[in-house]
Design a protein around this motif. Structure first.
Motif, PDB file in Angstrom:
ATOM      1  N   ALA A   1       0.713  -8.737  13.116  1.00 13.48           N
ATOM      2  CA  ALA A   1       1.118  -8.893  11.718  1.00 13.48           C
ATOM      3  C   ALA A   1       0.354  -7.886  10.866  1.00 13.48           C
ATOM      4  CB  ALA A   1       0.852 -10.306  11.225  1.00 13.48           C
ATOM      5  N   LYS A   2       0.940  -7.530   9.734  1.00 14.17           N
ATOM      6  CA  LYS A   2       0.307  -6.593   8.799  1.00 14.17           C
ATOM      7  C   LYS A   2      -0.261  -7.346   7.600  1.00 14.17           C
ATOM      8  CE  LYS A   2       2.096  -2.618   7.892  1.00 14.17           C
ATOM      9  NZ  LYS A   2       3.004  -1.550   7.403  1.00 14.17           N
ATOM     10  N   ASN A   3      -1.432  -6.904   7.155  1.00 16.62           N
ATOM     11  CA  ASN A   3      -2.050  -7.441   5.937  1.00 16.62           C
ATOM     12  C   ASN A   3      -2.103  -8.955   5.934  1.00 16.62           C
ATOM     13  OD1 ASN A   3       0.102  -5.002   4.710  1.00 16.62           O
ATOM     14  ND2 ASN A   3      -2.084  -4.664   4.741  1.00 16.62           N
ATOM     15  N   ALA A   4      -2.467  -9.534   7.060  1.00  9.26           N
ATOM     16  CA  ALA A   4      -2.398 -10.989   7.210  1.00  9.26           C
ATOM     17  C   ALA A   4      -3.760 -11.677   7.192  1.00  9.26           C
ATOM     18  CB  ALA A   4      -1.675 -11.342   8.515  1.00  9.26           C
ATOM     19  N   VAL A   5      -4.797 -10.996   7.639  1.00 11.50           N
ATOM     20  CA  VAL A   5      -6.097 -11.638   7.884  1.00 11.50           C
ATOM     21  C   VAL A   5      -6.851 -11.875   6.581  1.00 11.50           C
ATOM     22  CG1 VAL A   5      -8.317 -11.397   9.063  1.00 11.50           C
ATOM     23  CG2 VAL A   5      -6.217 -10.566  10.160  1.00 11.50           C
ATOM     24  N   ASP A   6      -7.467 -13.056   6.475  1.00 14.35           N
ATOM     25  CA  ASP A   6      -8.285 -13.394   5.306  1.00 14.35           C
ATOM     26  C   ASP A   6      -9.784 -13.325   5.594  1.00 14.35           C
ATOM     27  OD1 ASP A   6      -6.170 -14.244   3.384  1.00 14.35           O
ATOM     28  OD2 ASP A   6      -5.744 -15.705   4.955  1.00 14.35           O
TER      29      ASP A   6
ATOM     30  N   LEU B   1     -11.790  -2.114  12.998  1.00 14.49           N
ATOM     31  CA  LEU B   1     -11.474  -0.690  12.891  1.00 14.49           C
ATOM     32  C   LEU B   1     -10.977  -0.291  11.506  1.00 14.49           C
ATOM     33  CD1 LEU B   1      -9.427  -0.473  16.228  1.00 14.49           C
ATOM     34  CD2 LEU B   1     -11.894  -0.122  15.925  1.00 14.49           C
ATOM     35  N   LYS B   2     -10.946   0.997  11.282  1.00 14.93           N
ATOM     36  CA  LYS B   2     -10.293   1.501  10.074  1.00 14.93           C
ATOM     37  C   LYS B   2      -8.786   1.263  10.165  1.00 14.93           C
ATOM     38  CE  LYS B   2     -13.621   5.258   9.218  1.00 14.93           C
ATOM     39  NZ  LYS B   2     -14.119   4.779   7.920  1.00 14.93           N
ATOM     40  N   LYS B   3      -8.242   1.439  11.366  1.00 15.12           N
ATOM     41  CA  LYS B   3      -6.817   1.242  11.585  1.00 15.12           C
ATOM     42  C   LYS B   3      -6.605   0.767  13.023  1.00 15.12           C
ATOM     43  CE  LYS B   3      -2.670   1.924   9.665  1.00 15.12           C
ATOM     44  NZ  LYS B   3      -2.284   1.374   8.334  1.00 15.12           N
ATOM     45  N   CYS B   4      -5.869  -0.308  13.199  1.00 15.03           N
ATOM     46  CA  CYS B   4      -5.597  -0.806  14.546  1.00 15.03           C
ATOM     47  C   CYS B   4      -4.876   0.252  15.371  1.00 15.03           C
ATOM     48  CB  CYS B   4      -4.740  -2.068  14.488  1.00 15.03           C
ATOM     49  SG  CYS B   4      -5.613  -3.547  13.941  1.00 15.03           S
ATOM     50  N   THR B   5      -5.211   0.314  16.653  1.00 15.36           N
ATOM     51  CA  THR B   5      -4.573   1.281  17.547  1.00 15.36           C
ATOM     52  C   THR B   5      -3.550   0.634  18.466  1.00 15.36           C
ATOM     53  OG1 THR B   5      -6.276   1.002  19.253  1.00 15.36           O
ATOM     54  CG2 THR B   5      -6.682   2.673  17.559  1.00 15.36           C
ATOM     55  N   MET B   6      -3.573  -0.694  18.560  1.00 22.61           N
ATOM     56  CA  MET B   6      -2.669  -1.411  19.452  1.00 22.61           C
ATOM     57  C   MET B   6      -1.479  -1.955  18.667  1.00 22.61           C
ATOM     58  SD  MET B   6      -5.554  -3.428  21.710  1.00 22.61           S
ATOM     59  CE  MET B   6      -4.445  -3.714  23.084  1.00 22.61           C
TER      60      MET B   6
ATOM     61  N   VAL C   1       2.188 -15.519   9.834  1.00 24.05           N
ATOM     62  CA  VAL C   1       3.005 -15.514   8.615  1.00 24.05           C
ATOM     63  C   VAL C   1       3.236 -16.922   8.078  1.00 24.05           C
ATOM     64  CG1 VAL C   1       4.149 -13.364   9.229  1.00 24.05           C
ATOM     65  CG2 VAL C   1       5.183 -15.530   9.905  1.00 24.05           C
ATOM     66  N   GLY C   2       2.940 -17.946   8.895  1.00 20.57           N
ATOM     67  CA  GLY C   2       3.221 -19.317   8.472  1.00 20.57           C
ATOM     68  C   GLY C   2       2.039 -20.063   7.901  1.00 20.57           C
ATOM     69  N   ALA C   3       0.829 -19.769   8.382  1.00 24.12           N
ATOM     70  CA  ALA C   3      -0.362 -20.485   7.911  1.00 24.12           C
ATOM     71  C   ALA C   3      -0.842 -19.905   6.581  1.00 24.12           C
ATOM     72  CB  ALA C   3      -1.467 -20.403   8.949  1.00 24.12           C
ATOM     73  N   LYS C   4      -1.467 -20.757   5.772  1.00 19.97           N
ATOM     74  CA  LYS C   4      -1.899 -20.335   4.435  1.00 19.97           C
ATOM     75  C   LYS C   4      -3.171 -19.487   4.477  1.00 19.97           C
ATOM     76  CE  LYS C   4       0.181 -24.515   2.562  1.00 19.97           C
ATOM     77  NZ  LYS C   4      -0.064 -25.886   2.049  1.00 19.97           N
ATOM     78  N   LYS C   5      -4.034 -19.709   5.456  1.00 23.00           N
ATOM     79  CA  LYS C   5      -5.260 -18.918   5.583  1.00 23.00           C
ATOM     80  C   LYS C   5      -5.406 -18.496   7.033  1.00 23.00           C
ATOM     81  CE  LYS C   5     -10.275 -18.952   4.811  1.00 23.00           C
ATOM     82  NZ  LYS C   5     -11.442 -19.689   4.254  1.00 23.00           N
ATOM     83  N   ILE C   6      -5.756 -17.233   7.250  1.00 26.07           N
ATOM     84  CA  ILE C   6      -5.897 -16.683   8.600  1.00 26.07           C
ATOM     85  C   ILE C   6      -7.356 -16.320   8.839  1.00 26.07           C
ATOM     86  CG2 ILE C   6      -5.087 -14.971  10.250  1.00 26.07           C
ATOM     87  CD1 ILE C   6      -2.851 -16.749   9.043  1.00 26.07           C
ATOM     88  N   VAL C   7      -7.965 -17.001   9.801  1.00 22.90           N
ATOM     89  CA  VAL C   7      -9.338 -16.710  10.203  1.00 22.90           C
ATOM     90  C   VAL C   7      -9.307 -16.112  11.609  1.00 22.90           C
ATOM     91  CG1 VAL C   7     -11.619 -17.667  10.715  1.00 22.90           C
ATOM     92  CG2 VAL C   7     -10.285 -18.563   8.787  1.00 22.90           C
TER      93      VAL C   7
ATOM     94  N   ASP D   1      -8.274  -4.637  11.463  1.00 22.16           N
ATOM     95  CA  ASP D   1      -8.703  -3.468  10.688  1.00 22.16           C
ATOM     96  C   ASP D   1      -8.940  -3.794   9.220  1.00 22.16           C
ATOM     97  OD1 ASP D   1      -6.268  -3.255   9.266  1.00 22.16           O
ATOM     98  OD2 ASP D   1      -5.403  -1.857  10.704  1.00 22.16           O
ATOM     99  N   GLN D   2      -9.359  -2.784   8.477  1.00 18.23           N
ATOM    100  CA  GLN D   2      -9.804  -2.995   7.106  1.00 18.23           C
ATOM    101  C   GLN D   2      -8.657  -3.261   6.132  1.00 18.23           C
ATOM    102  OE1 GLN D   2     -11.997   0.669   6.942  1.00 18.23           O
ATOM    103  NE2 GLN D   2     -10.493   1.668   5.606  1.00 18.23           N
ATOM    104  N   GLU D   3      -7.420  -3.183   6.610  1.00 18.29           N
ATOM    105  CA  GLU D   3      -6.271  -3.547   5.793  1.00 18.29           C
ATOM    106  C   GLU D   3      -5.806  -4.978   6.071  1.00 18.29           C
ATOM    107  OE1 GLU D   3      -3.235  -0.632   6.341  1.00 18.29           O
ATOM    108  OE2 GLU D   3      -4.550   1.051   5.854  1.00 18.29           O
ATOM    109  N   GLY D   4      -6.523  -5.667   6.964  1.00 19.97           N
ATOM    110  CA  GLY D   4      -6.115  -7.020   7.323  1.00 19.97           C
ATOM    111  C   GLY D   4      -5.044  -7.063   8.390  1.00 19.97           C
ATOM    112  N   ASN D   5      -4.773  -5.914   9.023  1.00 18.87           N
ATOM    113  CA  ASN D   5      -3.839  -5.888  10.149  1.00 18.87           C
ATOM    114  C   ASN D   5      -4.521  -6.454  11.384  1.00 18.87           C
ATOM    115  OD1 ASN D   5      -1.971  -4.488   8.506  1.00 18.87           O
ATOM    116  ND2 ASN D   5      -2.946  -2.532   9.019  1.00 18.87           N
ATOM    117  N   ILE D   6      -3.736  -7.038  12.267  1.00 16.70           N
ATOM    118  CA  ILE D   6      -4.297  -7.657  13.465  1.00 16.70           C
ATOM    119  C   ILE D   6      -3.437  -7.361  14.680  1.00 16.70           C
ATOM    120  CG2 ILE D   6      -3.160  -9.831  12.802  1.00 16.70           C
ATOM    121  CD1 ILE D   6      -5.262 -11.332  14.437  1.00 16.70           C
TER     122      ILE D   6
END
Length: 220
Positions: A166-171, A157-162, A136-142, A107-112
């Motif tokens: 992790a929260k706010n993790a995706v780069d 999505l605007k917000k994950c439904t599942m 949470v361990g890797a320096k960059k999340i693709v 989602d648009q907050e970087g949640n996955i």
């Protein structure tokens, strides 16, 4: 070139000299097949491998060596094999420059969300695996993901439904249609596929997108 190959080829362009990169199950492991010859990168697999190459030809398969998806790999000069404890010490210890992971939703907050519990009597989604540790361990999340589900529903999505991994993790998000950067201000559309328009990407994305003036064209 199908969608999975397009995504994997573009993901491999994120690899830089000297990086230690983990490749997750699904589209991510395909990226090992498309690393530029001039790029010196060390690939890691959570099942206990450091240093490997692309998928081998059928007559070159070594049955004891596979990636996180169970696909055969080629060994390189510095291939190391070790137990899960050592593998996750690398992951949790912050020694990975980047991980490339698949997802069910982002989602648009970087949640996955990249795992699911049983969803019908005889159908199951993938389990958590090592994704939470990698996120949470890797320096960059693709994240590599097809832009939409088979039924056309958006995955960005605007917000994950599942259930979240992790929260706010995706780069960075890479699909067959676009490359999208996750920033503090929101999702920034960086690139679109050659035959795609900005309008199409916006139409197929539930999340809000920031559209800069210099959206580039993806190359594969």
């Amino acid at each position: 070139m199908n969608a999975r190959e397009r995504i994997a080829r573009r993901a491999a362009q994120e690899f830089k000299d000297g990086m230690f990169v983990n490749l997750g199950i699904g589209i991510p492991v395909l990226a090992a097949n498309y690393i530029a010859e001039e790029v010196d990168v060390t690939l890691q697999s959570e099942n206990g491998i450091l240093g490997f190459g692309p998928n081998p030809e059928v007559n070159e398969v070594e049955q004891c060596f596979c990636n996180a998806a169970g696909d055969p790999i080629t060994r390189v000069l510095d291939t190391s094999i070790f137990d899960l404890q050592t593998s996750f010490s690398m992951i949790r210890g912050g020694h990975l420059d980047m991980t490339v992971l698949g997802a069910l939703e982002v989602d648009q907050e970087g949640n996955i969300a990249n795992w699911a519990l049983p969803y019908t009597e005889n159908a199951y989604g993938p389990g958590p695996g090592g994704a939470m540790d990698l996120l949470v361990g890797a320096k960059k999340i693709v994240v590599t993901i097809t832009h939409n589900a088979k039924n056309g529903a958006p995955k960005i999505l605007k917000k994950c439904t599942m259930n979240l991994s992790a929260k706010n993790a995706v780069d960075l998000i890479i699909t067959e249609l676009a490359v999208i950067e996750v920033t503090e201000k929101g999702l920034v559309l960086k690139e679109i596929a050659p035959e795609t328009t900005v309008e199409e990407v916006v139409l197929k994305t539930e999340a809000d997108l920031i559209i800069p003036d210099d959206v580039k064209t993806m190359s594969f």
